[in-house]
Design an enzyme around this catalytic site. Structure first.
Site, PDB file in Angstrom:
ATOM      1  N   LYS A 172     -50.640  47.167  21.594  1.00 37.21           N
ATOM      2  CA  LYS A 172     -51.877  46.497  21.173  1.00 37.21           C
ATOM      3  C   LYS A 172     -51.997  45.171  21.912  1.00 37.21           C
ATOM      4  CE  LYS A 172     -53.266  43.421  18.383  1.00 37.21           C
ATOM      5  NZ  LYS A 172     -54.390  42.811  19.108  1.00 37.21           N
ATOM      6  N   GLU A 247     -40.949  36.855  20.786  1.00 31.87           N
ATOM      7  CA  GLU A 247     -41.041  35.787  21.798  1.00 31.87           C
ATOM      8  C   GLU A 247     -42.169  34.876  21.349  1.00 31.87           C
ATOM      9  OE1 GLU A 247     -39.052  35.314  24.168  1.00 31.87           O
ATOM     10  OE2 GLU A 247     -38.118  37.247  24.581  1.00 31.87           O
ATOM     11  N   CYS A 281     -46.033  29.760  27.437  1.00 28.10           N
ATOM     12  CA  CYS A 281     -45.081  29.453  26.369  1.00 28.10           C
ATOM     13  C   CYS A 281     -44.063  28.416  26.832  1.00 28.10           C
ATOM     14  CB  CYS A 281     -44.396  30.728  25.904  1.00 28.10           C
ATOM     15  SG  CYS A 281     -43.680  31.669  27.248  1.00 28.10           S
ATOM     16  N   GLU A 382     -47.645  22.924  19.230  1.00 26.71           N
ATOM     17  CA  GLU A 382     -47.965  23.549  20.509  1.00 26.71           C
ATOM     18  C   GLU A 382     -49.480  23.482  20.733  1.00 26.71           C
ATOM     19  OE1 GLU A 382     -47.519  27.824  20.803  1.00 26.71           O
ATOM     20  OE2 GLU A 382     -46.557  27.583  22.749  1.00 26.71           O
TER      21      GLU A 382
HETATM   22  P1  NDP Z   1     -51.201  35.141  18.375  1.00 23.60           P
HETATM   23  O1  NDP Z   1     -49.942  35.012  17.629  1.00 23.60           O
HETATM   24  O2  NDP Z   1     -52.453  34.674  17.762  1.00 23.60           O
HETATM   25  O3  NDP Z   1     -51.458  36.674  18.780  1.00 23.60           O
HETATM   26  C1  NDP Z   1     -50.520  37.434  19.494  1.00 23.60           C
HETATM   27  C2  NDP Z   1     -50.804  38.908  19.260  1.00 23.60           C
HETATM   28  O4  NDP Z   1     -50.579  39.210  17.889  1.00 23.60           O
HETATM   29  C3  NDP Z   1     -52.251  39.307  19.546  1.00 23.60           C
HETATM   30  O5  NDP Z   1     -52.290  40.611  20.069  1.00 23.60           O
HETATM   31  C4  NDP Z   1     -52.850  39.263  18.156  1.00 23.60           C
HETATM   32  O6  NDP Z   1     -54.022  40.016  18.008  1.00 23.60           O
HETATM   33  C5  NDP Z   1     -51.720  39.831  17.341  1.00 23.60           C
HETATM   34  N1  NDP Z   1     -51.817  39.554  15.914  1.00 23.60           N
HETATM   35  C6  NDP Z   1     -52.385  38.478  15.307  1.00 23.60           C
HETATM   36  N2  NDP Z   1     -52.270  38.602  13.959  1.00 23.60           N
HETATM   37  C7  NDP Z   1     -51.617  39.765  13.707  1.00 23.60           C
HETATM   38  C8  NDP Z   1     -51.199  40.467  12.523  1.00 23.60           C
HETATM   39  N3  NDP Z   1     -51.432  39.980  11.322  1.00 23.60           N
HETATM   40  N4  NDP Z   1     -50.558  41.647  12.668  1.00 23.60           N
HETATM   41  C9  NDP Z   1     -50.289  42.141  13.890  1.00 23.60           C
HETATM   42  N5  NDP Z   1     -50.682  41.550  15.045  1.00 23.60           N
HETATM   43  C10 NDP Z   1     -51.317  40.368  14.956  1.00 23.60           C
HETATM   44  O7  NDP Z   1     -50.925  34.427  19.770  1.00 23.60           O
HETATM   45  P2  NDP Z   1     -51.957  34.190  20.941  1.00 23.60           P
HETATM   46  O8  NDP Z   1     -52.526  35.492  21.403  1.00 23.60           O
HETATM   47  O9  NDP Z   1     -52.877  33.106  20.533  1.00 23.60           O
HETATM   48  O10 NDP Z   1     -50.977  33.698  22.110  1.00 23.60           O
HETATM   49  C11 NDP Z   1     -50.551  32.408  22.208  1.00 23.60           C
HETATM   50  C12 NDP Z   1     -49.169  32.239  21.632  1.00 23.60           C
HETATM   51  O11 NDP Z   1     -48.243  33.116  22.266  1.00 23.60           O
HETATM   52  C13 NDP Z   1     -48.617  30.859  21.885  1.00 23.60           C
HETATM   53  O12 NDP Z   1     -48.042  30.344  20.722  1.00 23.60           O
HETATM   54  C14 NDP Z   1     -47.533  31.065  22.929  1.00 23.60           C
HETATM   55  O13 NDP Z   1     -46.543  30.115  22.941  1.00 23.60           O
HETATM   56  C15 NDP Z   1     -47.051  32.414  22.590  1.00 23.60           C
HETATM   57  N6  NDP Z   1     -46.401  33.011  23.751  1.00 23.60           N
HETATM   58  C16 NDP Z   1     -45.021  33.123  23.773  1.00 23.60           C
HETATM   59  C17 NDP Z   1     -44.367  33.614  24.887  1.00 23.60           C
HETATM   60  C18 NDP Z   1     -42.878  33.770  24.918  1.00 23.60           C
HETATM   61  O14 NDP Z   1     -42.406  34.561  25.728  1.00 23.60           O
HETATM   62  N7  NDP Z   1     -42.104  33.091  24.108  1.00 23.60           N
HETATM   63  C19 NDP Z   1     -45.102  34.015  26.068  1.00 23.60           C
HETATM   64  C20 NDP Z   1     -46.519  33.855  25.952  1.00 23.60           C
HETATM   65  C21 NDP Z   1     -47.132  33.380  24.812  1.00 23.60           C
HETATM   66  P3  NDP Z   1     -55.452  39.286  18.226  1.00 23.60           P
HETATM   67  O15 NDP Z   1     -55.608  39.225  19.683  1.00 23.60           O
HETATM   68  O16 NDP Z   1     -56.412  40.150  17.530  1.00 23.60           O
HETATM   69  O17 NDP Z   1     -55.337  37.928  17.597  1.00 23.60           O
END
Ligand code: NDP
Length: 482
Positions: A172, A247, A281, A382
């Site tokens: 997803k 992650e 990130c 962040e």
């Molecule tokens: P989110 O946590 O908002 O979303 C990540 C994914 O989770 C999306 O596909 C999102 O769907 C999905 N999601 C959200 N809510 C739920 C739920 N209740 N159940 C299941 N899936 C869910 O993060 P962002 O997309 O805003 O990305 C940014 C974040 O990712 C930052 O905090 C960044 O630091 C982190 N990140 C970490 C990395 C690492 O390797 N440590 C690398 C890159 C990013 P939807 O799109 O619909 O919201």
């Protein structure tokens, strides 16, 4: 017309709420993508599990699975511009960065093909009259949930090892960036992966994402995203005893000592925060500078940051594209206003660029803030945007304490010509990755993940395959001697 997605081995438009994919450089809808409803998510997961068994994927000899992964790598390579373009349209990153990330997706599939083909089981030391072996087996259906900032990299990093381990994958992507996942499914199909082994279900986290997490046939979850989301998913996973890799976010410190090569530090700090508009990130968003070079380094960074070219991502000379969405720009702006309320001062940026070129896109200028200390919210939360907070320091012990005084622990940069000191600090820093006199060097061959609230488990490296396998120990009785 709705764009289809691969579900149950066919491309379907689904019965769920359609999802517009918006180009953040123009605010225009590029394409509207179909999504599955709840019953289709259920059917897609059941189908993935059946295909895993009926295709023999899970029990295929590793060198044959590796050959398929190499074919997927070649299929991506043949469409490399297409892949880069899908990410550029979806999240607005500059073309050159998208091109580099598409190339890294190719390398990821090749790397895990090699790991898969060469990974061995264990022959355990005997403690009695038996042979004891440990073998590793796939979980079954793995769910992968990815964020919007680097879909090319994140999706390859999950799909390649999960497939290599013999699982079926249901992916997803973020609702903001579904296009790269669809391109990956096309590449897998053209490379001859049995249809249904990679299912891509576009949709929101609250609908499709949570349905994946609670489905009984999903036996492992690999998630990259924000810490709050990761924590919420971990609570649900705990109820199910579902293995989970997280992650998550970061607030990574960069530490520059008086004796550092300032030219190198200037470049490393600048790229470390502003590349990808800080939507990384590992963005080095807290800069600690030793007092003796503080003013000079800030001046240099301000000069360089204000000369970065912010513009349309496809332009050859663009350094920084827009942020991922207009809503995310507002989130960044709120943080910058909060930093000013807490006594920070804008050294450069802190606003949207003005003019016709930038009027419709989610553009924002690279921003440097001084005058805060490490307790300010802008230094603790962040921001995930092009915002660097600079904090002066006096000595090593003090800077280690400040660098570690964070909920996060993803990465850290150290700039000094004193190598014993660099090693001391590297050992004392609570972070999954430490860079010395470099930053954001990332290798698929090195494990990656976070300490503290930055995550659980490690992706990449040979262990990246083990995330997606479980071990089984087998004892075989050996005859007694007579
Ligand atoms: P989110 O946590 O908002 O979303 C990540 C994914 O989770 C999306 O596909 C999102 O769907 C999905 N999601 C959200 N809510 C739920 C739920 N209740 N159940 C299941 N899936 C869910 O993060 P962002 O997309 O805003 O990305 C940014 C974040 O990712 C930052 O905090 C960044 O630091 C982190 N990140 C970490 C990395 C690492 O390797 N440590 C690398 C890159 C990013 P939807 O799109 O619909 O919201």
């Amino acid at each position: 017309m709705l764009r289809a997605f691969p579900m149950q081995g066919r491309w379907e438009t689904g019965a769920g709420e359609p999802l517009p994919s918006v180009d953040p450089a123009t605010g225009e809808t590029i394409v509207v993508i179909g999504t599955p409803d709840a019953s289709e998510v259920d059917a897609a997961i059941r189908h993935a599990d059946r295909v895993r068994v009926s295709s023999g994927w899970s029990t295929l000899e590793p060198h044959r699975r590796a050959a398929r992964l190499h074919a997927i790598a070649s299929a991506i390579e043949q469409r490399i511009d297409h892949f880069a373009r899908q990410q550029m349209l979806d999240n607005g990153k500059a073309w050159k960065e998208c091109k580099a990330q598409a190339a890294s997706a190719v390398a990821t599939f090749r790397y895990f093909a090699a790991v898969c083909e060469t990974a061995a089981g264990d022959l355990n030391p005997p403690r009695g009259r038996y042979l004891s072996l440990t073998v590793r087996e796939p979980y079954g259906v793995v769910a992968a949930i990815t964020p919007w900032n680097s879909p090319l990299t994140m999706e390859a990093q999950k799909v390649a090892p999960a497939l290599a381990a013999g699982n079926a994958v249901v992916l997803k992507p973020s609702e903001l960036t579904p296009l790269c996942a669809l391109a990956l499914a096309e590449a897998c199909e053209s490379a001859g992966l049995p249809p249904g082994l990679l299912t891509v279900l576009p949709g929101t986290g609250s609908s499709v994402g949570s349905a994946l997490l609670t489905h009984p046939l999903v036996r492992m979850l690999s998630f990259t995203g924000g810490t709050a989301t990761g924590r919420a998913l971990a609570v649900v996973a705990a109820q199910r005893l579902l293995p989970i890799a997280l992650e998550l976010g970061g607030k990574s410190p960069q530490i520059v000592f008086d004796d550092a090569d300032l030219d190198a530090a200037e470049k490393g700090v600048l790229d470390g925060i502003f590349e990808g508009m800080g939507q990384s990130c590992v963005a080095g968003s807290r800069l600690f500078v030793q007092r003796g070079v503080h003013d000079e380094l800030v001046q240099r960074l301000v000069r360089r940051a204000s000369s970065l070219r912010v513009g349309p991502p496809q332009a050859e000379d663009t350094d920084l594209g827009p942020l991922v969405s207009h809503a995310h720009r507002e989130h960044v702006e709120r943080h910058v206003r909060g930093a000013l309320d807490e006594g920070g001062a804008i050294a450069t940026g802190g606003r949207r660029p003005e003019g016709e070129t930038w009027a419709r896109g989610a553009y924002y200028l690279p921003t440097i803030i001084t005058g805060l200390d490490n307790r300010a919210r802008a230094c603790r939360q962040e921001i995930f945007g092009p915002v660097l907070c600079v904090i002066p320091f006096d000595d090593e012990r003090e800077v280690i304490a400040q660098a570690n005084d964070s909920d996060y622990g993803l990465a850290c940069g150290i700039w000094t010509s004193d190598f014993p000191r660099a090693w001391r600090i590297a050992a004392a820093i609570q972070a999954g990755t430490v860079w010395i006199n470099t930053y954001k060097q990332l290798s698929i061959a090195a494990p990656f993940g976070g300490y503290k609230d930055s995550g659980l488990g490690r992706e990449k490296g040979p262990g990246g395959l083990e995330l997606y396998r479980q071990s089984k120990s087998i004892y075989l009785a050996t005859p007694d001697e007579h």
